[in-house]
Write an enzyme that holds these catalytic residues in place. Sequence first.
Site, PDB file in Angstrom:
ATOM      1  N   PRO A   2       0.837  -1.206   0.000  1.00 51.77           N
ATOM      2  CA  PRO A   2       0.000   0.000   0.000  1.00 51.77           C
ATOM      3  C   PRO A   2       0.876   1.261   0.000  1.00 51.77           C
ATOM      4  CG  PRO A   2      -0.516  -1.424   1.875  1.00 51.77           C
ATOM      5  CD  PRO A   2       0.690  -1.983   1.209  1.00 51.77           C
ATOM      6  N   GLU A   3       0.489   2.230  -0.794  1.00 51.15           N
ATOM      7  CA  GLU A   3       1.166   3.523  -0.784  1.00 51.15           C
ATOM      8  C   GLU A   3       0.185   4.550  -0.202  1.00 51.15           C
ATOM      9  OE1 GLU A   3       3.177   4.364  -4.531  1.00 51.15           O
ATOM     10  OE2 GLU A   3       3.276   2.235  -4.993  1.00 51.15           O
ATOM     11  N   HIS A 104      -6.050 -15.011   9.526  1.00 49.65           N
ATOM     12  CA  HIS A 104      -5.100 -13.898   9.510  1.00 49.65           C
ATOM     13  C   HIS A 104      -5.641 -12.648  10.182  1.00 49.65           C
ATOM     14  CE1 HIS A 104      -2.609 -16.371   6.984  1.00 49.65           C
ATOM     15  NE2 HIS A 104      -3.594 -16.522   6.132  1.00 49.65           N
TER      16      HIS A 104
END
Length: 293
Positions: A2-3, A104
């Site tokens: 992710p940016e 998760h």
Amino acid sequence: MPELPEVETVRRGLAPVMEGARFVRVEQRRPDLRFPFPKNFSKRLEGASVEGLGRRAKYLLAELSSGEVLLMHLGMSGSFRVLHGSDERGPGKFHHARGKLSAHDHVVFHMSNGAIITFNDPRRFGYMKLIARDALARDPMIELLGPEPLGNAFDGGMLAEACTGKKTSLKAALSDQRVVAGLGNIYVCEALHRAHLSPKRIASTIADRAGKPNARAHALAEAIRDVLNDSIRAGGSSLRDHRQTDGDLGYFQHSFRVYDRAGEKCPTPKCKGTIRRIVQGTRSTFFCPVCQK
Ligand SMILES: [Zn+2]
């Protein structure tokens, strides 16, 4: 990974359910993610309320009534999902996804407004830290970060100053979090294409010797802001793991002009170029050798 736009998308999804709400119960299901969780993590959160949810570069920062800040990083594959109390009874794609991925789900926040916020991270490169609010600016994660590209002060002048004297490529300079914070491979490639600048160009050539910005610096700063804002409007880019907090995918990947488009025709009007892939450092760069100079 992710940016900035993906993290900002997540912030916008979490803010309405976190801001003003109190942590009633916090489930921490493992001792660590990328790093160990802070000591007494759940206890330090429970009872505290969230006064504001901000973002710096790729970090989410929840300001707590306890005087601490909860710093959250998504790593490579982290995502948050928000369920409201009433959602759990109803059917739907979201409920289904929850069951499938729950192995998760590493952290669950039960908020005083009934929201259940789950952090899921299959690769476990994400992390959470608790930092005293007055120590945040000196924290090693935060201290060396360069200017925030969506901040009011960010412009060509700031970018030129950060690139003055830099003999690395523009691609490498923009990927350096000390030059500008929050950009990664995708948005660096996309911004350089929009600004018609070659990723191989020497970074210092966007400034004169005294560090004053030239037209390239202004075009680049504008291109960075534009591509980030366009992506945020599209909910970010979902290449692998990015999800918005309601479980939806972002769709900015459909608007990439060069990233992962090697061999395709350049989208710049009237340009006859073809997008090429080269390797810089260890990462792929995508650009048009005709209109990016
Ligand atoms: Zn072109």
